[in-house]
Design a protein around this motif. Sequence first.
Motif, PDB file in Angstrom:
ATOM      1  N   ALA A  21       8.498  -4.100 -22.499  1.00 31.19           N
ATOM      2  CA  ALA A  21       7.899  -2.822 -22.074  1.00 31.19           C
ATOM      3  C   ALA A  21       7.041  -3.030 -20.823  1.00 31.19           C
ATOM      4  CB  ALA A  21       7.051  -2.254 -23.212  1.00 31.19           C
ATOM      5  N   ALA A  22       6.288  -4.138 -20.787  1.00 26.31           N
ATOM      6  CA  ALA A  22       5.400  -4.394 -19.641  1.00 26.31           C
ATOM      7  C   ALA A  22       6.185  -4.720 -18.380  1.00 26.31           C
ATOM      8  CB  ALA A  22       4.460  -5.541 -19.984  1.00 26.31           C
ATOM      9  N   SER A  23       7.372  -5.315 -18.534  1.00 24.29           N
ATOM     10  CA  SER A  23       8.134  -5.761 -17.354  1.00 24.29           C
ATOM     11  C   SER A  23       8.478  -4.591 -16.435  1.00 24.29           C
ATOM     12  CB  SER A  23       9.393  -6.503 -17.788  1.00 24.29           C
ATOM     13  OG  SER A  23      10.287  -5.602 -18.393  1.00 24.29           O
ATOM     14  N   GLY A  30       2.308  -7.170  -7.077  1.00 20.07           N
ATOM     15  CA  GLY A  30       1.455  -8.335  -7.342  1.00 20.07           C
ATOM     16  C   GLY A  30       0.230  -7.946  -8.139  1.00 20.07           C
ATOM     17  N   ASP A  31      -0.347  -6.788  -7.814  1.00 19.66           N
ATOM     18  CA  ASP A  31      -1.543  -6.326  -8.528  1.00 19.66           C
ATOM     19  C   ASP A  31      -1.259  -6.132 -10.018  1.00 19.66           C
ATOM     20  OD1 ASP A  31      -3.544  -6.299  -6.692  1.00 19.66           O
ATOM     21  OD2 ASP A  31      -4.025  -4.169  -6.963  1.00 19.66           O
ATOM     22  N   GLU A  32      -0.122  -5.539 -10.331  1.00 22.92           N
ATOM     23  CA  GLU A  32       0.227  -5.307 -11.736  1.00 22.92           C
ATOM     24  C   GLU A  32       0.559  -6.627 -12.423  1.00 22.92           C
ATOM     25  OE1 GLU A  32       0.017  -2.629 -13.477  1.00 22.92           O
ATOM     26  OE2 GLU A  32      -0.171  -1.050 -11.986  1.00 22.92           O
ATOM     27  N   TYR A  33       1.325  -7.490 -11.745  1.00 20.41           N
ATOM     28  CA  TYR A  33       1.783  -8.725 -12.386  1.00 20.41           C
ATOM     29  C   TYR A  33       0.620  -9.679 -12.659  1.00 20.41           C
ATOM     30  CZ  TYR A  33       4.833 -12.630 -13.566  1.00 20.41           C
ATOM     31  OH  TYR A  33       5.453 -13.663 -14.234  1.00 20.41           O
ATOM     32  N   TRP A  34      -0.263  -9.885 -11.665  1.00 24.11           N
ATOM     33  CA  TRP A  34      -1.304 -10.908 -11.812  1.00 24.11           C
ATOM     34  C   TRP A  34      -2.577 -10.367 -12.462  1.00 24.11           C
ATOM     35  CZ3 TRP A  34       1.086 -15.113 -11.696  1.00 24.11           C
ATOM     36  CH2 TRP A  34       1.990 -15.461 -10.698  1.00 24.11           C
ATOM     37  N   LEU A 347       5.838 -17.149   0.976  1.00 25.80           N
ATOM     38  CA  LEU A 347       6.614 -16.057   0.372  1.00 25.80           C
ATOM     39  C   LEU A 347       6.311 -14.724   1.042  1.00 25.80           C
ATOM     40  CD1 LEU A 347       6.366 -16.907  -3.448  1.00 25.80           C
ATOM     41  CD2 LEU A 347       8.384 -17.037  -2.002  1.00 25.80           C
ATOM     42  N   ARG A 348       5.005 -14.463   1.270  1.00 27.00           N
ATOM     43  CA  ARG A 348       4.621 -13.173   1.865  1.00 27.00           C
ATOM     44  C   ARG A 348       5.243 -12.994   3.252  1.00 27.00           C
ATOM     45  NH1 ARG A 348      -0.008 -13.915  -1.176  1.00 27.00           N
ATOM     46  NH2 ARG A 348      -0.963 -15.278   0.365  1.00 27.00           N
ATOM     47  N   GLU A 349       5.349 -14.118   3.997  1.00 27.95           N
ATOM     48  CA  GLU A 349       5.864 -14.019   5.371  1.00 27.95           C
ATOM     49  C   GLU A 349       7.384 -13.933   5.427  1.00 27.95           C
ATOM     50  OE1 GLU A 349       4.235 -17.319   7.512  1.00 27.95           O
ATOM     51  OE2 GLU A 349       2.185 -16.606   7.231  1.00 27.95           O
ATOM     52  N   GLN A 353      10.746  -8.761  -1.647  1.00 34.79           N
ATOM     53  CA  GLN A 353      10.045  -8.530  -2.911  1.00 34.79           C
ATOM     54  C   GLN A 353      10.843  -9.052  -4.092  1.00 34.79           C
ATOM     55  OE1 GLN A 353       6.826  -7.324  -3.223  1.00 34.79           O
ATOM     56  NE2 GLN A 353       7.161  -8.024  -5.318  1.00 34.79           N
ATOM     57  N   ARG A 354      12.168  -8.908  -3.975  1.00 35.30           N
ATOM     58  CA  ARG A 354      13.048  -9.378  -5.060  1.00 35.30           C
ATOM     59  C   ARG A 354      12.908 -10.898  -5.229  1.00 35.30           C
ATOM     60  NH1 ARG A 354      18.324  -6.750  -6.577  1.00 35.30           N
ATOM     61  NH2 ARG A 354      19.401  -8.311  -7.820  1.00 35.30           N
ATOM     62  N   THR A 355      12.844 -11.621  -4.080  1.00 34.64           N
ATOM     63  CA  THR A 355      12.698 -13.085  -4.151  1.00 34.64           C
ATOM     64  C   THR A 355      11.345 -13.451  -4.746  1.00 34.64           C
ATOM     65  OG1 THR A 355      13.985 -13.181  -2.126  1.00 34.64           O
ATOM     66  CG2 THR A 355      12.871 -15.208  -2.793  1.00 34.64           C
ATOM     67  N   ILE A 356      10.285 -12.722  -4.329  1.00 29.16           N
ATOM     68  CA  ILE A 356       8.937 -13.003  -4.857  1.00 29.16           C
ATOM     69  C   ILE A 356       8.931 -12.827  -6.378  1.00 29.16           C
ATOM     70  CG2 ILE A 356       6.527 -12.203  -4.880  1.00 29.16           C
ATOM     71  CD1 ILE A 356       6.870 -11.499  -1.913  1.00 29.16           C
ATOM     72  N   ASP A 357       9.541 -11.723  -6.850  1.00 28.34           N
ATOM     73  CA  ASP A 357       9.624 -11.493  -8.307  1.00 28.34           C
ATOM     74  C   ASP A 357      10.346 -12.645  -8.992  1.00 28.34           C
ATOM     75  OD1 ASP A 357       8.282  -9.136  -8.092  1.00 28.34           O
ATOM     76  OD2 ASP A 357      10.033  -7.835  -8.291  1.00 28.34           O
ATOM     77  N   ALA A 358      11.455 -13.093  -8.370  1.00 30.35           N
ATOM     78  CA  ALA A 358      12.253 -14.171  -8.972  1.00 30.35           C
ATOM     79  C   ALA A 358      11.458 -15.475  -9.021  1.00 30.35           C
ATOM     80  CB  ALA A 358      13.538 -14.359  -8.176  1.00 30.35           C
ATOM     81  N   VAL A 359      10.677 -15.741  -7.966  1.00 35.96           N
ATOM     82  CA  VAL A 359       9.875 -16.977  -7.945  1.00 35.96           C
ATOM     83  C   VAL A 359       8.819 -16.939  -9.047  1.00 35.96           C
ATOM     84  CG1 VAL A 359       8.200 -18.315  -6.594  1.00 35.96           C
ATOM     85  CG2 VAL A 359      10.279 -17.481  -5.514  1.00 35.96           C
ATOM     86  N   ARG A 360       8.165 -15.771  -9.233  1.00 38.63           N
ATOM     87  CA  ARG A 360       7.156 -15.638 -10.303  1.00 38.63           C
ATOM     88  C   ARG A 360       7.778 -15.959 -11.669  1.00 38.63           C
ATOM     89  NH1 ARG A 360       5.486  -9.727  -8.619  1.00 38.63           N
ATOM     90  NH2 ARG A 360       4.175 -10.186  -6.838  1.00 38.63           N
TER      91      ARG A 360
END
Lengths: 476, 70
Positions: A21-23, A30-34, A347-349, A353-360
């Motif tokens: 549900a949270a996913s 980033g704000d929601e995830y971290w 990552l930010r540079e 966003q999809r890659t950042i999500d995958a790395v997390r």
Amino acid sequence: MLVERTLVLLYFAACIGIGIAASRRVRGSGDEYWVAGRRVGTWVNAMAIMATLASGGSIIGVMGLAYSQGIPATLALFAGAVVGFPLASLLVARELRNFGRYTITDFLAFRYPSQIVRTLVPILIVVAFTIYIVAQLKAAGITAETLLGIPFEYALTLATLVFVIYVSFGGMVAVTWTDVFQGVLMLVVVLGTGLWFLWEVGTPIELMRRATAAAPELGQVEHRPVASYLGYFAIWATAIPVIPHIVMRVFTARDAHGARLSLNLAMLAYSALILAAVFLIVPVGKLAFPDLADADQVFLKVMQSKFPAAVRGMAVAAVLAAVMSTTDALLLACSSSISHDLLGNVLREKASQRTIDAVRVGTAWGIGLLALYWAYSPPELISQFYTAGVGLLSGSLFVPVIAGLWWKKANRIGGVLALVTGALTYVLVHFQILPFGLAPILVSVAASALAMAAGGLLGPPESREMIVAIEKLHAQ
Amino acid sequence: MLKSFFPMDRDEAFALAFLVAFSVFSFLPLWRSQELAGMAVFGWLMAALMVLSPALALFVFGRRGRLRKC
């Protein structure tokens, strides 16, 4: 066993359900995830903090320790963490919440801009927390093996997969809600058990009187100096204001006032849990089972002898909840150290966003599976190593964080020196390469403070801009 | 000397000083041998610290919150 196993499976299913549900809420943010969108209310945050601190050691360990070494020594070890929270609320909570980023590394790298800080802090966190996670996994495996009759490896794998799934996909939102669920479960089981015995006997004093008449050692301090407990007390008292999985909870609060309140409300609940365990449950265990070879079995023995299967099933789930509610926060902190602190700039540079999500998600799975692999054959002294790991973090981070927030002369050179000196001194004293005859934490914090003072007084003064920025963090 | 530090609210400074002083007081070696209701006084002091420290901080922050609303 069927009832107990069914209840535990239902508990696991509830955790995964919360994660799924949270996913949906955290994807792409980033704000929601971290930090769960920085809008976690005071009571919810308090329960989540309580559950985060209360690991397997706070249920099984605390009762085993009180049974074998007496109540005073046990309380000395656990009081350090409790005192650490008011310290955190007075010294860092408002300021770090006002800082408004994600991790303790974010603050230290801002306060002492240096590649050493950006690299060393996350590495220390990952090393210390991976050891901590392995120790917790071992506790989960042993508990499930003992109470559910499941082989150690299967129990370990199942518990790990459950929390890696909800942490990796649901981030801090999932961790918060599962922690609340787990915290309530722990309180209901431990306080409920304690109150049941209180109702049977009358008053805690009467229970204590009977238990200490039969076993006087329960109320005595072991035959070593009181000061020998000071090291453990100091490790946790200095760790809490800087330890990442607790600091992340400060960032999730709605505002600074809410962060401060939630830290202390959490400790009232945690103290109730610990005091009920040692004053109400352990005396019953000592009277009923005076000669246990393995003191850690006392809670499980009491539950097995006094309660029906449904309550025992809840007790197993509560112990697993204690382990998982700490481990999930540790895993998220480790994951943020790698994918936010170490790889964040790249990552930010360069990444979508999809890659950042995958790395997390991938980082959480990588650390979780590495810890699982290690936990299959954990070193015998892993429990001592994890306390040392926490000590390493507090020895290296406490002075730079506190001085960075409160001492105007704290500067980049002082911060880097304090960090490196604290870490090195802790390792050297812990492994007795530098034999000091004092607890490593006391020596490392003192050395770190000296290094900070030398850097601050002898190095260049801090810029006016930085002083103004820190002044703003102290604003109400 | 004090100018080298960022200022702290008076109530909060008092709470901090109380926590440190109570902790040091609790670890004095004499509490090891004294007993009260079957337990060393050291144990009772630790139990009191576990309840008093968060309660004191809550009192200070609660008071500040009420003052802020006034």
